[in-house]
Write an enzyme that holds these catalytic residues in place. Structure first.
Site, mmCIF file in Angstrom:
data_model
loop_
_atom_site.group_PDB
_atom_site.id
_atom_site.type_symbol
_atom_site.label_atom_id
_atom_site.label_comp_id
_atom_site.label_asym_id
_atom_site.label_seq_id
_atom_site.Cartn_x
_atom_site.Cartn_y
_atom_site.Cartn_z
ATOM 1 N N ARG A 44 55.090 -77.692 15.947
ATOM 2 C CA ARG A 44 56.933 -78.317 16.400
ATOM 3 C C ARG A 44 56.724 -79.048 17.150
ATOM 4 N NH1 ARG A 44 57.468 -71.929 18.550
ATOM 5 N NH2 ARG A 44 56.319 -72.130 18.565
ATOM 6 N N GLN A 90 36.310 -75.569 18.537
ATOM 7 C CA GLN A 90 36.545 -73.825 17.981
ATOM 8 C C GLN A 90 36.374 -73.913 16.389
ATOM 9 O OE1 GLN A 90 40.096 -71.871 18.346
ATOM 10 N NE2 GLN A 90 40.328 -70.376 17.139
ATOM 11 N N GLY A 124 42.967 -68.140 15.559
ATOM 12 C CA GLY A 124 43.454 -67.314 16.892
ATOM 13 C C GLY A 124 43.009 -67.261 18.232
ATOM 14 N N ASN A 163 56.387 -75.456 22.949
ATOM 15 C CA ASN A 163 56.271 -75.645 21.876
ATOM 16 C C ASN A 163 57.053 -76.840 20.933
ATOM 17 O OD1 ASN A 163 54.826 -72.750 21.790
ATOM 18 N ND2 ASN A 163 56.218 -71.812 21.805
ATOM 19 N N LYS A 220 55.821 -112.160 39.670
ATOM 20 C CA LYS A 220 54.002 -111.530 39.041
ATOM 21 C C LYS A 220 52.979 -111.801 39.853
ATOM 22 C CE LYS A 220 51.170 -110.796 34.580
ATOM 23 N NZ LYS A 220 51.446 -111.430 33.251
ATOM 24 N N TYR A 230 52.800 -121.689 33.530
ATOM 25 C CA TYR A 230 51.628 -121.677 31.875
ATOM 26 C C TYR A 230 52.888 -122.321 30.924
ATOM 27 C CZ TYR A 230 51.676 -119.299 27.435
ATOM 28 O OH TYR A 230 51.126 -119.520 26.458
HETATM 29 C C1 UD1 Z 1 50.061 -66.175 22.492
HETATM 30 C C2 UD1 Z 1 49.865 -64.506 21.823
HETATM 31 C C3 UD1 Z 1 51.115 -63.340 22.311
HETATM 32 C C4 UD1 Z 1 51.902 -64.267 23.795
HETATM 33 C C5 UD1 Z 1 51.750 -65.735 23.398
HETATM 34 C C6 UD1 Z 1 52.647 -66.385 24.960
HETATM 35 C C7 UD1 Z 1 47.396 -63.794 20.824
HETATM 36 C C8 UD1 Z 1 47.186 -63.191 19.707
HETATM 37 N N1 UD1 Z 1 49.255 -63.890 21.171
HETATM 38 O O1 UD1 Z 1 51.241 -66.033 20.328
HETATM 39 O O2 UD1 Z 1 50.963 -62.527 22.470
HETATM 40 O O3 UD1 Z 1 53.313 -63.723 24.212
HETATM 41 O O4 UD1 Z 1 50.848 -66.008 23.161
HETATM 42 O O5 UD1 Z 1 52.531 -67.583 24.686
HETATM 43 O O6 UD1 Z 1 47.248 -64.856 21.316
HETATM 44 N N2 UD1 Z 1 44.938 -71.568 20.171
HETATM 45 C C9 UD1 Z 1 43.714 -71.636 20.334
HETATM 46 N N3 UD1 Z 1 43.259 -71.256 19.040
HETATM 47 C C10 UD1 Z 1 43.345 -70.377 18.377
HETATM 48 C C11 UD1 Z 1 45.002 -70.925 18.498
HETATM 49 C C12 UD1 Z 1 45.367 -70.345 19.387
HETATM 50 O O7 UD1 Z 1 42.921 -72.369 21.671
HETATM 51 O O8 UD1 Z 1 43.223 -70.639 17.371
HETATM 52 C C13 UD1 Z 1 44.938 -71.442 22.084
HETATM 53 C C14 UD1 Z 1 46.610 -72.776 21.558
HETATM 54 O O9 UD1 Z 1 46.529 -73.697 21.846
HETATM 55 C C15 UD1 Z 1 47.944 -72.192 22.987
HETATM 56 C C16 UD1 Z 1 47.835 -70.400 22.753
HETATM 57 O O10 UD1 Z 1 46.178 -70.095 22.611
HETATM 58 O O11 UD1 Z 1 47.279 -73.351 23.703
HETATM 59 C C17 UD1 Z 1 48.372 -70.098 22.198
HETATM 60 O O12 UD1 Z 1 48.789 -70.339 20.896
HETATM 61 P P1 UD1 Z 1 49.569 -69.705 20.580
HETATM 62 O O13 UD1 Z 1 49.475 -69.784 18.803
HETATM 63 O O14 UD1 Z 1 50.942 -69.911 21.417
HETATM 64 O O15 UD1 Z 1 49.825 -68.137 19.894
HETATM 65 P P2 UD1 Z 1 51.319 -67.235 19.810
HETATM 66 O O16 UD1 Z 1 50.865 -66.697 18.355
HETATM 67 O O17 UD1 Z 1 52.199 -67.502 20.426
HETATM 68 CA CA CA Z 2 52.997 -70.334 22.334
#
Ligand code: UD1
Ligand code: CA
Length: 500
Positions: A39, A99, A104, A258, A381, A417
């Protein structure tokens, strides 16, 4: 014992420091930073976007490091090499965890745990934070860890109560005793659950063993097909662990960026906190709304910052200096009592009691001595200017060295220069140069020398000499009336000659 500390950013907060709780046993902090941040619509990975002069992931690392964890891990995937290089520069001790394709937050933590466990199985507390939550402080994390430890919890989640909770995971509580049952992701929530305004910040303290065990049972069977870290709470409770929440009223500290609208809002709030911190430390800021100060800047008490001023990078300002209005300074060091107004500068040093501006452009390598002056419409400078020397108006000084108590006249230029190479101009002490002197470098002007107006200095000037570039002046009398008959000038000339 809770104690009050001043954070580097100027924020103050109450906290229980890790040192006060030797039983904290903080095994690791994991910073999740694998997400793509689509985003933002940016070529630059989201977590590298700056807030207050530091990347968002830089803020996350600083907050984590403040807890003194035994291990610090960052989970990466999107733009892996770019992010990894940035992190290695900021925090060489941090362990990078790659990862895989399983999506997730649960998978991110599982893989971080595997990598850390491989160095010796973790025991004690593991804190999880995000790379895109720039205002989160060490103080709030330490509070979370302190409660987690004191209450011997299996999991402690940091929560906030929001007006608009849409998009966030909701905190499910037992209606009878209000204890935390688990977290429901927005996309998986029922209409009734979506009414809940207490949200998951995504920041937690876990018992390492509980986390390890629970993650084995986390699946991707949900509306997003991701491994949810949030599932660990219900699993831990099911296994008999204590699951609790720490709720912060400071929502900014748990807010992630975001998109660029949120990034700007977080940047403004970060700046508001930094500026307020400096005002409480004795700096006068006339207009906080138009004053921007990076978290890396250092100010002394009794500095005055006038409206429209931006201080970036490693800029430092000593006491009684006045900066602004309308100045943008990056990596500039300003001495005590100096005045710098309407100036754009970088990589410069301004001595005690010196004056700069208005409308002055200081480029890297400018060093102005105590009580010196670089005045209006000057560009400098790579120039060292001695104590008390003045370049008051209209000119360029580059690749030059000027001694003490010299006065460089209006419109002087160092012609440094030749189209291919840069050359140095060396001007001594007690020198007085006439208006529009041009120094054709390389050239040296001795102590106490003078130059006349319009001098073109091509050869070295001995100490105490006067240099004149003499082109004889010729007056063609009656020229205007002969060549511009009927003009305003001709009429003025005619009036002047008849009145004689
Ligand atoms: C997550 C939480 C949600 C919370 C929200 C707060 C989960 C399932 N949900 O949601 O409950 O309210 O954050 O902002 O945890 N990331 C990884 N690897 C991944 C996915 C994400 O490192 O595979 C990192 C992202 O870079 C980010 C953070 O985890 O820094 C959160 O990821 P994001 O996708 O924003 O989580 P949400 O779905 O918004
Ligand atoms: Ca988020």
């Amino acid at each position: 014992m809770p104690k009050k500390i001043g954070l580097r950013s100027g924020q103050e907060c109450h906290l229980v420091s890790p040192q006060d709780n030797p039983s904290n046993n903080l095994a690791a902090v994991m910073v999740l930073a694998a997400g793509a941040g689509t985003r933002m619509k940016s070529r630059t990975p989201k977590i590298l976007h700056p807030v207050g002069g530091i990347s968002m992931v830089g803020h996350a690392l600083a907050a984590a490091k403040g807890l003194n964890p035994a291990k610090l891990a960052v989970v990466v995937r999107h733009e892996r090499d770019l992010v990894a290089a940035h992190i290695a520069e900021l925090e060489p001790q941090a362990l990078l965890v790659d990862q895989d394709d399983i999506p997730g937050t649960g998978r991110a933590v599982q893989q971080a745990l595997e990598v850390l466990d491989a160095q010796g199985e973790l025991a004690g507390t593991v804190v999880v934070t995000y790379g895109d939550v720039p205002l989160l402080s060490t103080g709030l994390l330490a509070e979370l860890v302190a409660v987690h430890t004191a209450d011997a919890n299996a999991v402690t989640v940091l929560t906030a109560v929001l007006e608009d909770a849409a998009g966030y995971g909701r905190i499910l509580r037992d209606p009878t005793d209000n204890t935390v049952l688990g977290i429901r992701e927005h996309k998986d929530a029922s209409d009734a659950e979506r009414q809940i305004r207490e949200v998951n910040s995504g920041i937690y303290a876990f018992d390492a063993a509980v986390l390890r065990t629970a993650l084995r049972s986390v699946t991707t069977e949900n509306n997003q097909g991701e491994m949810y870290l949030t599932d660990v709470l219900a699993l831990a409770r099911h296994d008999g662990g204590r699951v609790a929440a720490v709720t912060t009223t400071d929502q900014w500290q748990v807010e992630g960026a975001n998109d660029r609208v949120q990034l700007a809002a977080l940047g403004a709030e970060h700046n508001r906190r930094v500026v307020e911190g400096w005002m409480r430390a004795g700096v006068s800021v006339i207009d906080p709304a138009t004053t921007w100060i990076d978290s890396t800047v250092e100010l002394a008490p009794d500095v005055t910052i006038l409206p429209g001023t931006q201080l970036h990078g490693t800029t430092t300002v000593a006491s009684d200096a006045v900066v602004g209005p309308d100045s943008t300074l990056t990596d500039v060091h300003i001495g005590a009592g100096a005045h710098v107004l309407r100036t754009h500068g970088s990589g410069a040093v301004i001595g005690e009691g010196a004056q700069v501006g208005p409308f002055t452009y200081l480029r890297p390598g400018t060093v102005l001595g105590a009580d010196g002056k670089i005045g209006a419409f000057y560009e400098t400078k790579n120039v060292t200017i001695g104590r008390g020397s003045k370049l008051s108006h209209l000119g360029y000084a580059g690749d030059a060295e000027i001694g003490e108590d010299s006065n460089i006249g209006c419109g002087n230029i160092t012609a440094n220069y030749d189209g291919e190479n840069k050359h140095r101009t060396v001007i001594g002490s007690g020198v007085r140069t006439g208006s529009n002197t041009v120094f054709v470098a390389p050239v040296t002007v001795g102590d106490g020398a003078f130059t006349g107006a319009g001098a073109i200095v091509r050869k070295d000037v001995p100490a105490g000499a006067l240099t004149l570039t003499v082109a004889p002046q010729r007056n063609a009398e009656g020229w205007t009336e002969a060549n511009r008959p009927g003009s305003v000038s001709a009429q003025a000339a005619a009036a002047a000659t008849t009145s004689h």
